[in-house]
Scaffold this motif. Structure first.
Motif, PDB file in Angstrom:
ATOM      1  N   VAL A 207       0.731  -1.266   0.060  1.00 14.64           N
ATOM      2  CA  VAL A 207      -0.250   0.026  -0.145  1.00 14.64           C
ATOM      3  C   VAL A 207       0.842   1.386  -0.077  1.00 14.64           C
ATOM      4  CG1 VAL A 207      -1.679   1.219   1.354  1.00 14.64           C
ATOM      5  CG2 VAL A 207      -1.855  -1.304   1.510  1.00 14.64           C
ATOM      6  N   PHE A 208       0.833   2.008  -1.039  1.00 14.18           N
ATOM      7  CA  PHE A 208       1.527   3.215  -1.067  1.00 14.18           C
ATOM      8  C   PHE A 208       1.018   4.468  -0.380  1.00 14.18           C
ATOM      9  CE2 PHE A 208       2.805   0.577  -4.287  1.00 14.18           C
ATOM     10  CZ  PHE A 208       4.339   0.362  -4.355  1.00 14.18           C
ATOM     11  N   LEU A 209       1.540   5.005   0.529  1.00 11.73           N
ATOM     12  CA  LEU A 209       0.978   6.076   1.307  1.00 11.73           C
ATOM     13  C   LEU A 209       0.835   7.274   0.608  1.00 11.73           C
ATOM     14  CD1 LEU A 209       2.076   5.162   4.910  1.00 11.73           C
ATOM     15  CD2 LEU A 209       0.158   4.448   3.984  1.00 11.73           C
ATOM     16  N   GLU A 210      -0.127   8.005   0.966  1.00 16.62           N
ATOM     17  CA  GLU A 210      -0.015   9.349   0.371  1.00 16.62           C
ATOM     18  C   GLU A 210       0.204  10.442   1.253  1.00 16.62           C
ATOM     19  OE1 GLU A 210      -3.908   9.861  -1.353  1.00 16.62           O
ATOM     20  OE2 GLU A 210      -3.524   8.119  -2.581  1.00 16.62           O
ATOM     21  N   GLU A 211       0.589  11.756   0.778  1.00 13.79           N
ATOM     22  CA  GLU A 211       0.997  12.924   1.712  1.00 13.79           C
ATOM     23  C   GLU A 211      -0.122  13.125   2.957  1.00 13.79           C
ATOM     24  OE1 GLU A 211       4.226  13.225   0.787  1.00 13.79           O
ATOM     25  OE2 GLU A 211       3.710  15.374   1.505  1.00 13.79           O
ATOM     26  N   GLY A 212       0.555  13.161   4.082  1.00 15.89           N
ATOM     27  CA  GLY A 212      -0.404  13.438   5.286  1.00 15.89           C
ATOM     28  C   GLY A 212      -0.958  12.111   5.883  1.00 15.89           C
ATOM     29  N   ASP A 213      -0.808  10.887   5.202  1.00 12.00           N
ATOM     30  CA  ASP A 213      -1.531   9.670   5.881  1.00 12.00           C
ATOM     31  C   ASP A 213      -1.001   9.591   7.137  1.00 12.00           C
ATOM     32  OD1 ASP A 213      -3.086   9.325   3.608  1.00 12.00           O
ATOM     33  OD2 ASP A 213      -1.929   7.681   3.014  1.00 12.00           O
ATOM     34  N   LEU A 214      -1.761   8.910   8.067  1.00 14.49           N
ATOM     35  CA  LEU A 214      -1.447   8.357   9.477  1.00 14.49           C
ATOM     36  C   LEU A 214      -1.746   7.000   9.313  1.00 14.49           C
ATOM     37  CD1 LEU A 214      -0.552   9.065  12.339  1.00 14.49           C
ATOM     38  CD2 LEU A 214      -3.078   9.573  12.727  1.00 14.49           C
ATOM     39  N   VAL A 215      -1.094   6.244   9.713  1.00 12.30           N
ATOM     40  CA  VAL A 215      -1.413   4.680   9.710  1.00 12.30           C
ATOM     41  C   VAL A 215      -1.200   3.873  11.274  1.00 12.30           C
ATOM     42  CG1 VAL A 215      -1.031   2.520   8.552  1.00 12.30           C
ATOM     43  CG2 VAL A 215      -0.209   4.608   7.554  1.00 12.30           C
ATOM     44  N   GLU A 216      -2.208   3.118  11.346  1.00 17.46           N
ATOM     45  CA  GLU A 216      -2.133   2.128  12.380  1.00 17.46           C
ATOM     46  C   GLU A 216      -1.860   0.774  11.889  1.00 17.46           C
ATOM     47  OE1 GLU A 216      -5.451   0.450  14.579  1.00 17.46           O
ATOM     48  OE2 GLU A 216      -4.634   1.236  16.392  1.00 17.46           O
ATOM     49  N   VAL A 217      -0.534   0.216  12.155  1.00 15.09           N
ATOM     50  CA  VAL A 217      -0.204  -1.207  11.674  1.00 15.09           C
ATOM     51  C   VAL A 217      -0.198  -2.050  12.684  1.00 15.09           C
ATOM     52  CG1 VAL A 217       1.734  -2.198  10.409  1.00 15.09           C
ATOM     53  CG2 VAL A 217       1.431   0.386  10.158  1.00 15.09           C
ATOM     54  N   LYS A 218      -1.195  -3.187  12.733  1.00 12.45           N
ATOM     55  CA  LYS A 218      -1.083  -4.353  13.708  1.00 12.45           C
ATOM     56  C   LYS A 218      -0.825  -5.572  12.709  1.00 12.45           C
ATOM     57  CE  LYS A 218      -4.086  -3.080  16.950  1.00 12.45           C
ATOM     58  NZ  LYS A 218      -5.529  -3.045  17.806  1.00 12.45           N
ATOM     59  N   GLN A 219      -0.772  -6.546  13.574  1.00 16.65           N
ATOM     60  CA  GLN A 219      -0.340  -7.744  13.120  1.00 16.65           C
ATOM     61  C   GLN A 219      -1.482  -8.217  12.013  1.00 16.65           C
ATOM     62  OE1 GLN A 219       0.195 -10.982  15.908  1.00 16.65           O
ATOM     63  NE2 GLN A 219      -0.670 -12.492  14.576  1.00 16.65           N
ATOM     64  N   SER A 220      -2.746  -8.101  12.378  1.00 19.73           N
ATOM     65  CA  SER A 220      -3.798  -8.426  11.448  1.00 19.73           C
ATOM     66  C   SER A 220      -4.685  -7.339  10.920  1.00 19.73           C
ATOM     67  CB  SER A 220      -4.651  -9.616  12.169  1.00 19.73           C
ATOM     68  OG  SER A 220      -5.197  -9.083  13.427  1.00 19.73           O
ATOM     69  N   LYS A 221      -4.318  -6.083  11.222  1.00 20.94           N
ATOM     70  CA  LYS A 221      -5.218  -4.970  10.838  1.00 20.94           C
ATOM     71  C   LYS A 221      -4.484  -3.864  10.402  1.00 20.94           C
ATOM     72  CE  LYS A 221      -9.071  -2.503  12.608  1.00 20.94           C
ATOM     73  NZ  LYS A 221     -10.047  -2.086  13.733  1.00 20.94           N
ATOM     74  N   LEU A 222      -4.879  -3.259   9.279  1.00 21.18           N
ATOM     75  CA  LEU A 222      -4.275  -1.940   8.889  1.00 21.18           C
ATOM     76  C   LEU A 222      -5.373  -1.006   8.793  1.00 21.18           C
ATOM     77  CD1 LEU A 222      -1.540  -0.997   7.650  1.00 21.18           C
ATOM     78  CD2 LEU A 222      -2.308  -1.737   5.317  1.00 21.18           C
ATOM     79  N   THR A 223      -4.863   0.265   9.596  1.00 18.96           N
ATOM     80  CA  THR A 223      -6.120   1.341   9.285  1.00 18.96           C
ATOM     81  C   THR A 223      -5.164   2.641   8.873  1.00 18.96           C
ATOM     82  OG1 THR A 223      -7.282   0.560  11.084  1.00 18.96           O
ATOM     83  CG2 THR A 223      -7.849   2.658  10.503  1.00 18.96           C
ATOM     84  N   ILE A 224      -5.641   3.008   7.939  1.00 23.63           N
ATOM     85  CA  ILE A 224      -5.212   4.370   7.302  1.00 23.63           C
ATOM     86  C   ILE A 224      -5.936   5.722   7.382  1.00 23.63           C
ATOM     87  CG2 ILE A 224      -3.923   5.500   5.399  1.00 23.63           C
ATOM     88  CD1 ILE A 224      -3.339   2.629   4.311  1.00 23.63           C
ATOM     89  N   TRP A 225      -5.576   6.803   7.810  1.00 26.77           N
ATOM     90  CA  TRP A 225      -6.356   8.206   7.995  1.00 26.77           C
ATOM     91  C   TRP A 225      -5.648   8.940   6.794  1.00 26.77           C
ATOM     92  CZ3 TRP A 225      -5.427   5.216  12.147  1.00 26.77           C
ATOM     93  CH2 TRP A 225      -6.572   4.726  12.770  1.00 26.77           C
ATOM     94  N   ASP A 226      -6.499   9.794   6.163  1.00 27.75           N
ATOM     95  CA  ASP A 226      -5.790  10.732   5.362  1.00 27.75           C
ATOM     96  C   ASP A 226      -5.664  11.830   5.944  1.00 27.75           C
ATOM     97  OD1 ASP A 226      -8.151  11.943   5.057  1.00 27.75           O
ATOM     98  OD2 ASP A 226      -8.757  11.135   3.177  1.00 27.75           O
ATOM     99  N   ALA A 227      -4.910  12.986   5.286  1.00 26.31           N
ATOM    100  CA  ALA A 227      -4.887  14.382   5.745  1.00 26.31           C
ATOM    101  C   ALA A 227      -6.033  14.951   6.216  1.00 26.31           C
ATOM    102  CB  ALA A 227      -3.966  14.987   4.586  1.00 26.31           C
ATOM    103  N   ASN A 228      -7.275  14.538   5.704  1.00 31.72           N
ATOM    104  CA  ASN A 228      -8.397  14.947   6.510  1.00 31.72           C
ATOM    105  C   ASN A 228      -8.910  14.446   7.483  1.00 31.72           C
ATOM    106  OD1 ASN A 228      -8.364  17.041   4.103  1.00 31.72           O
ATOM    107  ND2 ASN A 228      -9.594  15.464   2.909  1.00 31.72           N
TER     108      ASN A 228
END
Ligand code: GLU
Length: 230
Positions: A207-228
């Motif tokens: 997954v290629f992150l975009e500018e301003g992304d914030l990410v929670e990286v867990k063993q079995s779950k990935l959550t990405i918030w954008d700049a907004n």
């Protein structure tokens, strides 16, 4: 350009981190380090070496680092000389560790503020302000995701970040603005890196992150918030 690698999974991560750093050597660097949460001992095991990644490999071979979540870095010094003390990961106290690629332009102002709040600086880097800011927010919320979210609001400049805390060994919090960062998706494991090359041995899904992304990286779950924040 420095290199970042991180991993969270159901197996020992130090070999994955070290192989990732070797694969990022082409980017150039002056020192290397890693931090892994040793959950049985409930502590962060940090190793840093000036010079080649091989010196870090030798260190870990001589005294293994155990843990299923960790972050690693090759540094290209921008603020402060190449040295072990300036090598990443940087820590705040014994409980939060952070790797950073980029330059924090307002670090002097933030450092003065943090010194006034009682934080002691161990390095000459711009990066160290970030880990103490995370610690300051973590103290209030006890939530690493929220602490990183609050911290990046204060940063001016360029960053790719990976942050862990021994107080919550289930996740890496990552963010990017102005510096590259990708997420590697494995089977019941996730990774972060500056470049897909670092993660080729462990996954071919990214997954290629975009500018301003914030990410929670867990063993079995990935959550990405954008700049907004969405
Ligand atoms: N500015 C940071 C430092 O000097 C990070 C450099 C890098 O991207 O490797 O430590």
């Amino acid at each position: 350009m420095c290199g970042i690698v991180g991993a969270v999974g159901d197996r020992e991560v130090s070999a994955i981190l070290l192989e990732g750093l070797k694969r990022l050597e082409y980017r150039g660097y002056d020192s290397a380090g890693l931090a892994v949460i040793d959950s049985s001992a409930a502590r962060i095991d940090r190793r840093r070496q000036l010079g080649k990644v091989q010196a870090l490999v030798d260190d870990v071979e001589a005294s293994p680092v155990d843990g299923r979540i960790g972050i690693a870095h090759t540094r290209w010094a921008t603020h402060g000389v190449p040295s072990e003390a300036n090598a990443h990961p940087h820590m705040s106290g014994e409980h939060i560790a952070l790797v950073h690629n980029g330059i924090i332009e307002n670090y002097e102002e933030l450092r003065d503020e943090l010194r006034a709040a009682g934080y002691c600086f161990q390095s000459q880097t711009d990066t160290e302000v970030i880990v103490h800011l995370v610690e300051q927010h973590f103290r209030q919320s006890n939530d690493l995701l929220d602490a990183v979210r609050q911290t990046i609001k204060r940063l001016e400049g360029a960053y790719a970040l990976g942050v862990i805390t021994k107080d919550d060994p289930s996740r890496i919090i990552a963010a990017r603005a102005g510096s590259p960062l990708v997420i590697g998706v494995g089977i019941n494991e996730h990774f972060i890196a500056s470049d897909v090359l670092a993660l080729r041995p462990v996954t071919d899904r990214f997954v290629f992150l975009e500018e301003g992304d914030l990410v929670e990286v867990k063993q079995s779950k990935l959550t990405i918030w954008d700049a907004n924040g969405d």
